[in-house]
Design an enzyme around this catalytic site. Structure first.
Site, PDB file in Angstrom:
ATOM      1  N   TRP A 400       1.671   5.367  -9.397  1.00  0.00           N
ATOM      2  CA  TRP A 400       2.905   5.818  -9.249  1.00  0.00           C
ATOM      3  C   TRP A 400       4.116   6.071  -8.434  1.00  0.00           C
ATOM      4  O   TRP A 400       5.269   6.370  -8.759  1.00  0.00           O
ATOM      5  CB  TRP A 400       2.608   7.528  -9.389  1.00  0.00           C
ATOM      6  CG  TRP A 400       2.938   7.793  -7.469  1.00  0.00           C
ATOM      7  CD1 TRP A 400       2.129   7.231  -6.120  1.00  0.00           C
ATOM      8  CD2 TRP A 400       2.925   9.055  -6.883  1.00  0.00           C
ATOM      9  NE1 TRP A 400       2.160   8.234  -5.269  1.00  0.00           N
ATOM     10  CE2 TRP A 400       2.697   9.313  -5.810  1.00  0.00           C
ATOM     11  CE3 TRP A 400       2.875  10.625  -8.074  1.00  0.00           C
ATOM     12  CZ2 TRP A 400       3.047  10.416  -5.047  1.00  0.00           C
ATOM     13  CZ3 TRP A 400       3.658  11.491  -6.995  1.00  0.00           C
ATOM     14  CH2 TRP A 400       3.742  11.150  -5.334  1.00  0.00           C
ATOM     15  N   ASP A 401       3.699   4.353  -7.620  1.00  0.00           N
ATOM     16  CA  ASP A 401       5.753   4.167  -6.573  1.00  0.00           C
ATOM     17  C   ASP A 401       6.484   4.142  -7.824  1.00  0.00           C
ATOM     18  O   ASP A 401       7.709   4.014  -6.991  1.00  0.00           O
ATOM     19  CB  ASP A 401       4.735   3.530  -5.745  1.00  0.00           C
ATOM     20  CG  ASP A 401       3.752   3.423  -4.967  1.00  0.00           C
ATOM     21  OD1 ASP A 401       2.835   3.965  -5.088  1.00  0.00           O
ATOM     22  OD2 ASP A 401       3.907   3.557  -3.523  1.00  0.00           O
ATOM     23  N   GLU A 539      -4.098  12.218  -0.722  1.00  0.00           N
ATOM     24  CA  GLU A 539      -4.969  12.047  -1.248  1.00  0.00           C
ATOM     25  C   GLU A 539      -6.151  12.260  -0.164  1.00  0.00           C
ATOM     26  O   GLU A 539      -7.994  12.297  -0.276  1.00  0.00           O
ATOM     27  CB  GLU A 539      -5.130  10.481  -0.753  1.00  0.00           C
ATOM     28  CG  GLU A 539      -4.102   9.695  -1.892  1.00  0.00           C
ATOM     29  CD  GLU A 539      -3.815   8.350  -2.228  1.00  0.00           C
ATOM     30  OE1 GLU A 539      -3.525   8.346  -0.802  1.00  0.00           O
ATOM     31  OE2 GLU A 539      -3.535   8.053  -2.858  1.00  0.00           O
ATOM     32  N   LYS A 659      -2.224  14.602   4.496  1.00  0.00           N
ATOM     33  CA  LYS A 659      -1.547  12.542   4.737  1.00  0.00           C
ATOM     34  C   LYS A 659      -0.382  12.764   3.843  1.00  0.00           C
ATOM     35  O   LYS A 659       0.172  12.618   5.209  1.00  0.00           O
ATOM     36  CB  LYS A 659      -2.774  12.298   3.389  1.00  0.00           C
ATOM     37  CG  LYS A 659      -1.860  10.455   3.253  1.00  0.00           C
ATOM     38  CD  LYS A 659      -3.003  10.275   2.696  1.00  0.00           C
ATOM     39  CE  LYS A 659      -2.766   8.650   2.454  1.00  0.00           C
ATOM     40  NZ  LYS A 659      -3.080   7.883   0.842  1.00  0.00           N
ATOM     41  N   GLN A 660      -0.067  12.969   3.066  1.00  0.00           N
ATOM     42  CA  GLN A 660       1.226  13.348   2.120  1.00  0.00           C
ATOM     43  C   GLN A 660       1.953  14.248   1.753  1.00  0.00           C
ATOM     44  O   GLN A 660       1.302  15.216   1.134  1.00  0.00           O
ATOM     45  CB  GLN A 660       1.528  12.191   1.677  1.00  0.00           C
ATOM     46  CG  GLN A 660       1.436  12.052   0.058  1.00  0.00           C
ATOM     47  CD  GLN A 660       0.711  10.919  -0.142  1.00  0.00           C
ATOM     48  OE1 GLN A 660      -0.159   9.891  -0.174  1.00  0.00           O
ATOM     49  NE2 GLN A 660       1.969   9.627  -1.292  1.00  0.00           N
TER      50      GLN A 660
HETATM   51  O1  IFM Z   1       0.898   5.664  -4.565  1.00  0.00           O
HETATM   52  C1  IFM Z   1       0.626   5.814  -2.955  1.00  0.00           C
HETATM   53  C2  IFM Z   1      -0.077   6.989  -2.751  1.00  0.00           C
HETATM   54  O2  IFM Z   1       0.331   8.067  -3.002  1.00  0.00           O
HETATM   55  C3  IFM Z   1      -0.540   6.976  -1.363  1.00  0.00           C
HETATM   56  N1  IFM Z   1      -1.178   5.876  -1.032  1.00  0.00           N
HETATM   57  C4  IFM Z   1      -1.063   4.416  -1.336  1.00  0.00           C
HETATM   58  C5  IFM Z   1      -0.052   4.584  -2.641  1.00  0.00           C
HETATM   59  C6  IFM Z   1       0.682   3.312  -3.298  1.00  0.00           C
HETATM   60  O3  IFM Z   1       1.811   2.626  -2.361  1.00  0.00           O
END
Ligand code: IFM
Length: 842
Positions: A400-401, A539, A659-660
């Site tokens: 999704w980046d 994640e 994580k994020q």
């Molecule tokens: O898309 C990202 C995800 O949000 C976090 N892990 C790495 C992926 C690829 O950059």
């Protein structure tokens, strides 16, 4: 790059980037070599070549890698007795190999005695200056320049200048094309299939063209053709013969005449390839030149290589095409001139004048974006690989980046943004198939995508801390569909391109909306709709600790986005010309009852709350608090908290630890106003303080295990803590330069963070929004930033200049279109006409 104090960080940055357009690495640093190779990669959107030394082979320190956009290969691997198939971005033949020896000395295999690498970001040239000393004490100065032409995307070039310092005599130079390379760039994948190339043939033509052809397992033929020109003291040289025995393989073709004497041969192992004396096997073509060198006189070897594959548009036989192109290649300086012109044009389109100390990484980030995705990618039907074309992490897959990347492309290169959206549209049938396999309707886009739109996510992954292979449930990140829809809608907002929306965008968006409506389950007892069994962007949480199935229910981000998509579906239909609306609704069998159902679901998706903040998912409040103080003491770096806990026999699923950014993504994608409206539509009275409380709750429980996290936090914090926002901005901007995720940049850059960081300057600190057919401005400059100037492409206007300082914001329009642009500033809507400039007082 050291990062312990701001002062040290600034000094380290200055050493690496002595000016805003130069990246410099001095000395030899085996531990940093992989990182340097990724940062010094040169590319043009068709291919990228890592900054490995030309004499190097993959040996644990160096990792030469060349990746072609969209060149994937599918293989099977055995892990723990089970067979998994996956697609890898193929490490293509190495075109770089060049080495030399003095008289009867040893071939130079590195490392040099001294070395400096300099990447000129403005012109896209990597220069290496080195001193090589052989066993007999002979000192030779080496200067190498390389480019991946932005003017001719199938052409790469390496110029090598050798100057004997303290010796004279016979100098031999060997150059090769190496198709024996494998995909071995990520140690965690060591147990997986790594060989993707099968040698087909190689040879040397009578005119001196060296060539090689290999095939991927998927049957894509890749052909390389190289021409060499040798000059001594600036004059074209007569070179002496140094033939070696050709390989005996029947496919090897050898020509005896040429500008240089030559050998065409192969070796089994890449490591023996360039310098091995025993020449046998297939997949490597090498040629040797010999000249008389004298101390102080430069010997120049100008190597140009053309690369074509059987999948290139408008290309017949790839080897013929490569031969033809390289035959036309002028000298290095000529190629550099036309290449530099293209870079100048790219930089003009990417203008972000931001006055802050240490802004070099901004150019580095944009540079790698422009090397990964360019006009040369646009017609290849490829997606944006999350780790660039710079390494093998995530096997080169598309995530999704692009959500972060397209925000830059929409406003700079809308035609390139459209190519990304078309990649998704071409895979709409695959997404429909995936939805059907889930027992749902519409389109379910894969979390990881490669060549054909099938799900490419790993089914297992290795925790290097415990050595265990673990099930991987990341494919449950269904929110990627909303990212695709968001990108379509934003592209329309930025370009006003109704044609695109009508032709492809609307169909994709409607099918994603249909998926959400069919994925939602009605819960009559609670009067709402639920989306179950998914993962949010964070994640770390892939299951309830008390459940025996993966997935979570009612991830707030997923549900709010689904609600947004369902609302935009109706808006999209309303925008379409009647005839096209008719065609689409007919084709998709979309009737009024179904549209009504979408609106019902969209207004009643469940958004969980606890303690006055939005819960990341339903049941989040039952998770335990991590003992942060103890863990911070025990582990200075908690970014891979999931691995740490798993290695301890625990699981991060038990804790309120992210994580994020997950919930906070809402305020990244939407203005505070829009989030409030979205939540109200879902029945939640969302006051202003909700954002503050929610940010504070998650900020303290997030370890930023993804570089994307800093981008989102920088964005969200502008609204409540600009100093903290700036810190996150700097983290995102320098993430790869500092290798902030410890050892991951060597496996590929983090393209989302690179583009996202640039976009923070472009849209976040200017408060620039594109919605409701207007350009909204609400500057929020952090203290470190005194001003910003941007040249944007907006709704067909090529020159929209936005200038912001502490007192004013100015919008000036070029004259290339007759329509005015509506600028909305603090409650007023002002039309800016072609040739006009309007200044707003802050
Ligand atoms: O898309 C990202 C995800 O949000 C976090 N892990 C790495 C992926 C690829 O950059």
């Amino acid at each position: 790059m050291q990062s312990d104090t701001p002062q040290r960080r600034a000094e380290a940055l200055h050493r690496l980037m002595p000016d805003a357009w130069t990246l410099r690495h001095r000395g030899i640093a085996p531990l940093d070599e992989g990182l340097r190779e990724a940062l010094c990669a040169v590319g043009n959107g068709y291919l990228v070549t890592r900054g490995a030394a030309p004499e190097a082979v993959a040996d644990g320190v160096h990792y030469p890698g060349t990746y072609l956009a969209g060149c994937y290969d599918r293989t099977a691997s055995q892990v723990g007795g089970r067979v998994f198939t996956h697609e890898d971005l193929v490490n293509c033949p190495n075109w770089l190999p060049v080495t030399f020896r003095c008289a009867d000395g040893d071939w130079f295999t590195g490392p040099p005695a001294e070395q400096e690498l300099e990447l000129d970001l403005r012109r896209g040239v990597l220069t290496r200056r080195a001193l090589c000393v052989d066993g007999a004490g002979r000192r030779t100065r080496l200067v190498q320049r390389r480019i991946a032409s932005q003017a001719r995307p199938h052409l790469v070039a390496l110029e090598t200048v050798l100057t004997a310092e303290n010796w004279s005599g016979r100098l031999e130079v060997r150059s090769a094309l190496d198709g024996t390379v494998t995909n071995s760039g990520v140690p965690r994948y060591a147990g997986l299939t790594s060989r993707h190339l099968t040698p087909l043939r190689q040879g040397l033509d009578p005119d001196g063209t060296l060539w090689l052809e290999v095939s991927t397992g998927a049957g894509r033929r890749i052909a390389l053709a190289a021409r060499h020109r040798v000059r001594v003291g600036g004059r074209p040289a007569e070179v002496a013969s140094a033939m070696a025995a050709p390989a005996e393989a029947a496919s090897v073709e050898v020509a005896s005449a040429g500008v240089a004497s030559a050998e065409v041969a192969s070796v089994e192992a890449a490591s023996a390839g360039l310098t091995g004396e025993g020449l046998a096997g297939e997949g490597l073509a090498a040629t040797t030149f010999a000249v008389q060198a004298s101390a102080g006189t430069a010997v120049t070897v100008d190597k140009a290589v053309a690369v074509h594959t059987s999948h290139d548009p408008a290309t017949g036989d790839p080897l013929d095409a490569a031969r033809q192109l390289v035959a036309e290649a002028e000298d290095f300086d000529h190629l550099l001139t036309e290449h530099a012109l293209r870079w100048a044009q790219l930089w003009r389109r990417c203008r972000i004048d931001a006055d802050f100390p240490g802004r070099g990484p901004l150019h580095l980030d944009l540079f790698h974006l422009l090397q990964t995705w360019s006009e040369h990618s646009a017609d290849l039907d490829v997606g944006v690989p999350a780790r660039g074309l710079h390494g093998e992490a995530y096997r080169g897959h598309v995530f999704w980046d692009e959500l972060f990347v397209l925000r830059v492309l929409d406003l700079r290169f809308p035609e390139l943004a459209r190519a990304v959206l078309r990649y998704r549209h071409r895979r709409l049938d695959a997404a429909r198939r995936a939805a059907r396999a889930e027992g749902r309707r519409g389109a379910s886009y894969p979390w990881q995508s490669g060549s054909d739109g099938r799900e490419q996510s790993a089914q297992v992954h290795l925790n290097p801390l415990s050595g265990r292979w673990l099930p991987d449930h990341s494919h449950l990140q269904r929110h990627i569909g909303s990212a695709v829809a968001y990108n379509i809608w934003q592209h329309y907002q930025a370009t006003g391109d109704l044609g695109f929306l009508a032709e492809t965008g609307a169909e994709t968006l409607l099918e994603i909306a249909r998926y959400w409506a069919s994925a939602a389950e009605h819960v009559p007892s609670r009067g709402h709709w639920s989306i179950r069994g998914v993962l949010g962007p964070d994640e770390y949480h892939d299951a309830y600790p008390w459940a025996d199935r993966p997935g979570l229910d009612d991830n707030a981000y997923t549900n709010v986005l689904a609600s947004w998509v369902l609302a935009r579906a109706q808006d999209t239909l309303d925008l379409l010309p009647d005839r096209r609306r008719g065609e689409l609704t007919e084709r998709l069998a979309l009737d009024a009852a179904e549209l009504q159902h979408w609106q019902d679901v969209g207004r009643h998706l469940h958004v969980p709350f606890h303690d006055g903040v939005i819960s990341q998912f339903d049941g989040y409040e039952h998770l335990a608090e991590l003992d942060w103080a103890t863990y911070r003491r025990r582990y200075p770096d908690l970014r891979r908290l999931d691995r740490i806990l798993e290695a301890e026999g625990d699981t991060v699923n038990r804790y309120r630890a992210s994580k994020q950014a997950d919930v906070l993504m809402l305020w990244y994608l939407f203005s505070a106003h829009e989030v409030r409206d979205l939540l109200r539509r879902l029945g939640h009275p969302a006051e202003h303080e909700l954002m503050r409380r929610t940010v504070s709750h998650y900020l303290h429980r997030t370890v930023h295990g993804s570089t994307l996290s800093s981008v989102v936090h920088a964005w969200v914090l502008t609204r409540c803590d600009r100093r903290a926002s700036w810190k996150h901005f700097r983290d995102a901007l320098t993430a790869d330069l500092r290798d902030s995720q410890r050892g991951t940049t060597r496996e590929g850059i983090h393209l989302g963070a690179m583009a996202g960081a640039a976009d923070l300057l472009q849209r976040c600190y200017t408060g620039l929004e594109l919605r409701e057919d207007a350009l909204w401005l609400d500057p929020r400059l952090p203290a470190a930033l005194s001003g910003l100037a941007l040249d944007l492409h907006y709704r067909g206007h090529w020159g929209v200049r936005i200038t912001v300082d502490r007192q004013t914001a100015t919008v000036a329009l070029g004259t290339d279109r007759p329509e005015p642009v509506t600028v909305r500033f603090r409650g007023t809507a002002v039309p800016v006409r072609p040739g006009e400039s309007r200044t707003f007082t802050l």
